[in-house]
Design a protein around this motif. Structure first.
Motif, PDB file in Angstrom:
ATOM      1  N   ASP A  64       0.848  -1.187   0.000  1.00  0.00           N
ATOM      2  CA  ASP A  64       0.000   0.000   0.000  1.00  0.00           C
ATOM      3  C   ASP A  64       0.889   1.244   0.000  1.00  0.00           C
ATOM      4  O   ASP A  64       2.021   1.220   0.497  1.00  0.00           O
ATOM      5  N   ILE A  65       0.364   2.338  -0.533  1.00  0.00           N
ATOM      6  CA  ILE A  65       1.128   3.582  -0.634  1.00  0.00           C
ATOM      7  C   ILE A  65       0.293   4.716  -0.056  1.00  0.00           C
ATOM      8  O   ILE A  65      -0.906   4.798  -0.305  1.00  0.00           O
ATOM      9  N   ILE A  66       0.923   5.584   0.724  1.00  0.00           N
ATOM     10  CA  ILE A  66       0.234   6.784   1.193  1.00  0.00           C
ATOM     11  C   ILE A  66       1.104   7.998   0.892  1.00  0.00           C
ATOM     12  O   ILE A  66       2.313   7.984   1.104  1.00  0.00           O
ATOM     13  N   LEU A  67       0.466   9.031   0.338  1.00  0.00           N
ATOM     14  CA  LEU A  67       1.123  10.304   0.073  1.00  0.00           C
ATOM     15  C   LEU A  67       0.572  11.312   1.070  1.00  0.00           C
ATOM     16  O   LEU A  67      -0.642  11.567   1.092  1.00  0.00           O
ATOM     17  N   ILE A  68       1.427  11.873   1.917  1.00  0.00           N
ATOM     18  CA  ILE A  68       1.022  12.827   2.943  1.00  0.00           C
ATOM     19  C   ILE A  68       1.459  14.221   2.494  1.00  0.00           C
ATOM     20  O   ILE A  68       2.643  14.461   2.242  1.00  0.00           O
ATOM     21  N   CYS A  69       0.495  15.124   2.386  1.00  0.00           N
ATOM     22  CA  CYS A  69       0.777  16.454   1.856  1.00  0.00           C
ATOM     23  C   CYS A  69       1.631  17.279   2.818  1.00  0.00           C
ATOM     24  O   CYS A  69       1.614  17.055   4.030  1.00  0.00           O
ATOM     25  N   PRO A  70       2.372  18.257   2.302  1.00  0.00           N
ATOM     26  CA  PRO A  70       3.191  19.123   3.157  1.00  0.00           C
ATOM     27  C   PRO A  70       2.348  19.830   4.218  1.00  0.00           C
ATOM     28  O   PRO A  70       1.216  20.246   3.956  1.00  0.00           O
ATOM     29  N   GLY A  71       2.906  19.963   5.417  1.00  0.00           N
ATOM     30  CA  GLY A  71       2.240  20.701   6.475  1.00  0.00           C
ATOM     31  C   GLY A  71       1.161  19.952   7.216  1.00  0.00           C
ATOM     32  O   GLY A  71       0.553  20.498   8.140  1.00  0.00           O
ATOM     33  N   VAL A  72       0.901  18.699   6.853  1.00  0.00           N
ATOM     34  CA  VAL A  72      -0.157  17.911   7.494  1.00  0.00           C
ATOM     35  C   VAL A  72       0.386  17.262   8.772  1.00  0.00           C
ATOM     36  O   VAL A  72       1.421  16.593   8.752  1.00  0.00           O
ATOM     37  N   ILE A  73      -0.314  17.460   9.877  1.00  0.00           N
ATOM     38  CA  ILE A  73       0.090  16.846  11.140  1.00  0.00           C
ATOM     39  C   ILE A  73      -0.284  15.370  11.118  1.00  0.00           C
ATOM     40  O   ILE A  73      -1.433  15.017  10.828  1.00  0.00           O
ATOM     41  N   HIS A  74       0.679  14.515  11.424  1.00  0.00           N
ATOM     42  CA  HIS A  74       0.430  13.076  11.382  1.00  0.00           C
ATOM     43  C   HIS A  74       1.334  12.370  12.392  1.00  0.00           C
ATOM     44  O   HIS A  74       2.322  12.930  12.869  1.00  0.00           O
ATOM     45  N   SER A  75       0.985  11.151  12.729  1.00  0.00           N
ATOM     46  CA  SER A  75       1.820  10.318  13.593  1.00  0.00           C
ATOM     47  C   SER A  75       1.924   8.938  12.961  1.00  0.00           C
ATOM     48  O   SER A  75       1.102   8.566  12.117  1.00  0.00           O
ATOM     49  N   LEU A  76       2.934   8.171  13.374  1.00  0.00           N
ATOM     50  CA  LEU A  76       3.222   6.874  12.763  1.00  0.00           C
ATOM     51  C   LEU A  76       3.364   5.813  13.842  1.00  0.00           C
ATOM     52  O   LEU A  76       3.925   6.070  14.904  1.00  0.00           O
ATOM     53  N   LEU A 111      -3.362  10.792   0.608  1.00  0.00           N
ATOM     54  CA  LEU A 111      -3.970   9.927  -0.394  1.00  0.00           C
ATOM     55  C   LEU A 111      -3.406   8.522  -0.246  1.00  0.00           C
ATOM     56  O   LEU A 111      -2.189   8.328  -0.295  1.00  0.00           O
ATOM     57  N   LYS A 112      -4.293   7.554  -0.040  1.00  0.00           N
ATOM     58  CA  LYS A 112      -3.889   6.158   0.045  1.00  0.00           C
ATOM     59  C   LYS A 112      -4.154   5.482  -1.295  1.00  0.00           C
ATOM     60  O   LYS A 112      -5.223   5.630  -1.882  1.00  0.00           O
ATOM     61  N   ILE A 113      -3.172   4.729  -1.761  1.00  0.00           N
ATOM     62  CA  ILE A 113      -3.293   4.011  -3.035  1.00  0.00           C
ATOM     63  C   ILE A 113      -3.055   2.529  -2.760  1.00  0.00           C
ATOM     64  O   ILE A 113      -1.994   2.142  -2.260  1.00  0.00           O
ATOM     65  N   SER A 114      -4.030   1.702  -3.091  1.00  0.00           N
ATOM     66  CA  SER A 114      -3.892   0.258  -2.866  1.00  0.00           C
ATOM     67  C   SER A 114      -4.179  -0.501  -4.158  1.00  0.00           C
ATOM     68  O   SER A 114      -4.851   0.002  -5.056  1.00  0.00           O
ATOM     69  N   LYS A 115      -3.645  -1.721  -4.224  1.00  0.00           N
ATOM     70  CA  LYS A 115      -3.874  -2.562  -5.401  1.00  0.00           C
ATOM     71  C   LYS A 115      -5.343  -2.898  -5.568  1.00  0.00           C
ATOM     72  O   LYS A 115      -5.841  -3.019  -6.685  1.00  0.00           O
ATOM     73  N   GLU A 116      -6.043  -3.061  -4.440  1.00  0.00           N
ATOM     74  CA  GLU A 116      -7.439  -3.493  -4.489  1.00  0.00           C
ATOM     75  C   GLU A 116      -8.348  -2.391  -5.039  1.00  0.00           C
ATOM     76  O   GLU A 116      -9.228  -2.657  -5.858  1.00  0.00           O
ATOM     77  N   GLN A 117      -8.147  -1.162  -4.608  1.00  0.00           N
ATOM     78  CA  GLN A 117      -9.041  -0.077  -5.001  1.00  0.00           C
ATOM     79  C   GLN A 117      -8.618   0.621  -6.289  1.00  0.00           C
ATOM     80  O   GLN A 117      -9.480   1.081  -7.046  1.00  0.00           O
ATOM     81  N   SER A 118      -7.324   0.725  -6.535  1.00  0.00           N
ATOM     82  CA  SER A 118      -6.837   1.438  -7.729  1.00  0.00           C
ATOM     83  C   SER A 118      -5.684   0.653  -8.347  1.00  0.00           C
ATOM     84  O   SER A 118      -4.522   1.069  -8.272  1.00  0.00           O
TER      85      SER A 118
END
Length: 289
Positions: A64-76, A111-118
């Motif tokens: 799976d792939i996720i693209l996190i935009c600049p300036g977005v607060i996130h945790s991992l 934006l999340k990109i997965s094989k199943e959905q896209s």
């Protein structure tokens, strides 16, 4: 991995003479809420990986792939074992491309990109990320140009895919494309005129919709409201002005379209989780290479 954290702001330690950073990350370590100026792309290679954006917890399966935009607060959150590719790149230079802001709006906050959905989009983006990883340590004399060309292709594929799926009830595919193109132009217009006194009524009229219809379609296209989007563009412009220590904060506020300093300070803190003065201090201490 986070190597330098000041409050919630991460300073990315880029590869020498570039604005790029790639990790082959195997650490079982959680990272608290933070934000940074580069875009971040994560692709788990072994085991799962979790990304929290606001109240949304996104679980990534291997590939799976996720693209996190600049300036977005996130945790991992990482599992006990596993491996993932984490790629960060400064993309401010892309803002000169007229429709790039609209692509970012489509993707924001992530934006999340997965094989199943896209499947088609995933196959293409995954291949480009593999090429980026291969180039990163290649020593190629045009390494940065080669990687950025592939990153721009990723944005093009993502934007093209999601603009094509822009829904409008009761209309066919031709209307989807027509509205997507129109809202790309509207986003560009807002960016160019954000420092002026523009209203929802004015923009709806330019777009050729009633205020109610425009409000609904704009939020559908950008995932935010008109006024929040307008303020995002104003604050982004403010960030550029703050890079110049000679411009007083009050002047920055006025030049960004705010008639009230308190309103500017409140909106800046809301968008960036820090004050303009704190942002300027962080920017001025940001490494140049």
């Amino acid at each position: 991995m986070i190597e330098s954290l000041n409050g919630m702001h991460e300073t990315v330690n880029y590869k020498t003479n570039t604005k790029l950073r790639l990790y082959d990350n195997v650490q079982s370590e959680d990272y608290p809420n933070h934000w940074h100026t580069p875009v971040e792309i994560i692709m788990p290679l072994e085991n799962t990986y979790s990304v929290a954006i606001g109240s949304h917890m996104i679980t990534l399966q291997p590939s799976d792939i996720i693209l996190i935009c600049p300036g977005v607060i996130h945790s991992l959150q990482a599992p006990a074992d596993g491996r993932r590719m984490i790629f960060q790149a400064e993309i401010t230079m892309f803002s000169a491309i007229s429709d790039f802001e609209a692509v970012i709006s489509l993707m924001s906050p992530a934006l999340k990109i997965s094989k199943e959905q896209s499947p088609d989009l995933h196959r293409q983006v995954s291949a480009l990320l593999t090429e980026i990883a291969s180039l990163y340590d290649s020593g190629h004399f045009l390494l940065e140009s080669a990687i950025y060309s592939r990153l721009l292709q990723i944005f093009f594929l993502a934007g093209n895919s999601f603009a094509g799926s822009f829904e409008h009830v009761g209309k066919g595919a031709a209307a989807h494309k027509e509205h997507a193109e129109k809202f790309i132009l509207i986003c560009q217009y807002i960016k160019e005129h954000c420092t002026e006194s523009i209203s929802l009524d004015e923009i709806a009229k330019i777009a050729g919709f009633s205020k109610y219809h425009f409000t609904r379609l704009f939020k559908q296209f950008t995932a935010t409201t008109f006024y929040r989007y307008l303020n995002q563009k104003r604050i982004e412009y403010a960030q550029k002005l703050l890079a110049d220590p000679e411009i007083p904060i009050t002047d920055v506020a006025l030049r960004c379209g705010y008639t009230s300093l308190s309103a500017f300070l409140r909106m800046f803190k809301l968008m960036n989780q820090c004050t303009p003065t704190e942002y300027r201090q962080m920017f001025l201490s940001y490494p140049s290479s």
